[in-house]
Design an enzyme around this catalytic site. Sequence first.
Site, PDB file in Angstrom:
ATOM      1  N   ASP A   2       0.889  -1.218   0.060  1.00 40.96           N
ATOM      2  CA  ASP A   2      -0.088   0.125   0.021  1.00 40.96           C
ATOM      3  C   ASP A   2       0.994   1.209   0.065  1.00 40.96           C
ATOM      4  O   ASP A   2       1.700   1.496   0.980  1.00 40.96           O
ATOM      5  CB  ASP A   2      -0.902  -0.119   1.104  1.00 40.96           C
ATOM      6  CG  ASP A   2      -1.728   1.264   1.377  1.00 40.96           C
ATOM      7  OD1 ASP A   2      -2.944   1.228   0.886  1.00 40.96           O
ATOM      8  OD2 ASP A   2      -1.177   2.178   1.824  1.00 40.96           O
TER       9      ASP A   2
ATOM     10  N   TYR B  44       3.024  10.196  -0.624  1.00 42.33           N
ATOM     11  CA  TYR B  44       4.135   9.186  -0.020  1.00 42.33           C
ATOM     12  C   TYR B  44       5.420   9.519  -0.524  1.00 42.33           C
ATOM     13  O   TYR B  44       6.546   9.407  -0.088  1.00 42.33           O
ATOM     14  CB  TYR B  44       3.935   8.056   0.313  1.00 42.33           C
ATOM     15  CG  TYR B  44       2.787   7.605   0.991  1.00 42.33           C
ATOM     16  CD1 TYR B  44       1.946   8.338   1.817  1.00 42.33           C
ATOM     17  CD2 TYR B  44       2.414   6.027   1.258  1.00 42.33           C
ATOM     18  CE1 TYR B  44       0.907   7.862   2.560  1.00 42.33           C
ATOM     19  CE2 TYR B  44       1.398   5.614   1.790  1.00 42.33           C
ATOM     20  CZ  TYR B  44       0.763   6.596   2.473  1.00 42.33           C
ATOM     21  OH  TYR B  44      -0.512   6.227   3.279  1.00 42.33           O
TER      22      TYR B  44
ATOM     23  N   LYS C 231      -2.992   5.906  -4.227  1.00 39.29           N
ATOM     24  CA  LYS C 231      -4.094   6.914  -3.826  1.00 39.29           C
ATOM     25  C   LYS C 231      -3.915   8.024  -4.519  1.00 39.29           C
ATOM     26  O   LYS C 231      -2.887   8.687  -4.765  1.00 39.29           O
ATOM     27  CB  LYS C 231      -4.125   7.029  -2.436  1.00 39.29           C
ATOM     28  CG  LYS C 231      -4.019   5.673  -1.567  1.00 39.29           C
ATOM     29  CD  LYS C 231      -4.098   6.261   0.180  1.00 39.29           C
ATOM     30  CE  LYS C 231      -3.616   4.825   0.761  1.00 39.29           C
ATOM     31  NZ  LYS C 231      -2.221   4.534   0.800  1.00 39.29           N
TER      32      LYS C 231
ATOM     33  N   HIS D  10      -7.596   9.591  -1.457  1.00 38.34           N
ATOM     34  CA  HIS D  10      -6.878   9.605   0.035  1.00 38.34           C
ATOM     35  C   HIS D  10      -7.631  10.255   0.946  1.00 38.34           C
ATOM     36  O   HIS D  10      -7.724   9.816   1.997  1.00 38.34           O
ATOM     37  CB  HIS D  10      -5.579  10.229  -0.527  1.00 38.34           C
ATOM     38  CG  HIS D  10      -4.537   9.744   0.575  1.00 38.34           C
ATOM     39  ND1 HIS D  10      -3.189   9.833   0.161  1.00 38.34           N
ATOM     40  CD2 HIS D  10      -4.551   9.392   1.795  1.00 38.34           C
ATOM     41  CE1 HIS D  10      -2.689   9.378   1.376  1.00 38.34           C
ATOM     42  NE2 HIS D  10      -3.367   9.120   2.332  1.00 38.34           N
TER      43      HIS D  10
END
Length: 278
Positions: free
Chosen positions: A48, A53, A78, A111
């Site tokens: 994930d 990120y 996401k 998200h």
Amino acid sequence: MSNIQDTTTLHNGIKMPWVGFGVFKVKDGEEVVNSVKAALEIGYRSIDTAAIYGNEAGVGKAIADSNVPRDELFITTKVWNSNHGYDATLAAFDESMEKLGLDYLDLYLIHWPLPSEGKYVETWKALEKLYKDGRVRAIGVSNFKIHHLEEIIANCEIVPMVNQVEYHPRFNQRELHDFCKKHDIQLEAWSPLMQGELLHEPTLIEMAKKYNKSTAQIIIRWDIQTGVVTIPKSVKPHRIAENADVFDFELSQEDMDKMNALNQDQRMFADPDEFDRV
């Protein structure tokens, strides 16, 4: 359930592993590549990540370098808040896929609902298109409350397959979980260990001694037994392995009740109705 590759079936028939590997705050480059490689070697098949990120490229490299067949993997990413809206979401998806180096995605999530922008329904319609076009096998949301989900269900064609939310023994979101079960939406826990804060909870320490397990393993097992997919994160290989070793024991109903009693409706992170960072 007997091992790390055991799955739940989403409402469109796609199988999703009960336990995955999260890479939030794992640095792109060597750190994320080595962490994902270690997870895949241990037996994890669900990874994930998210655009925000900043490590999709590293995740993609680890996947490419591994010997695991693509059809055995379940990869999630996401769309970030700054890309809400139909066209922006489609463009963001293309960018994520290029970084990941994949031909298709297993799960794409919104998200955050970002209600201040009021575009999450439009964003969801972009996910529906990606799903219908066969570019992603399942679509879902993250950090959506009941009223956000209700708006999607009322205005769109496809009910989300997954809702990934903050979920741990101090914040068990019972009402949301019941709503998701009613609509066949799989709940998924992010930060199941409350960023390590729960590892020192006396009730859990006592249970860990009883079952000869770590407090982290007790929490992950509780997730699974409550029917919640979970994605613990670590960059340490021994912890990554430990978090996967939760299939050789079962918590008693009495201990499940004790863990449920730890709930304090205590969020560690922002309320999705108020979080508007873009």
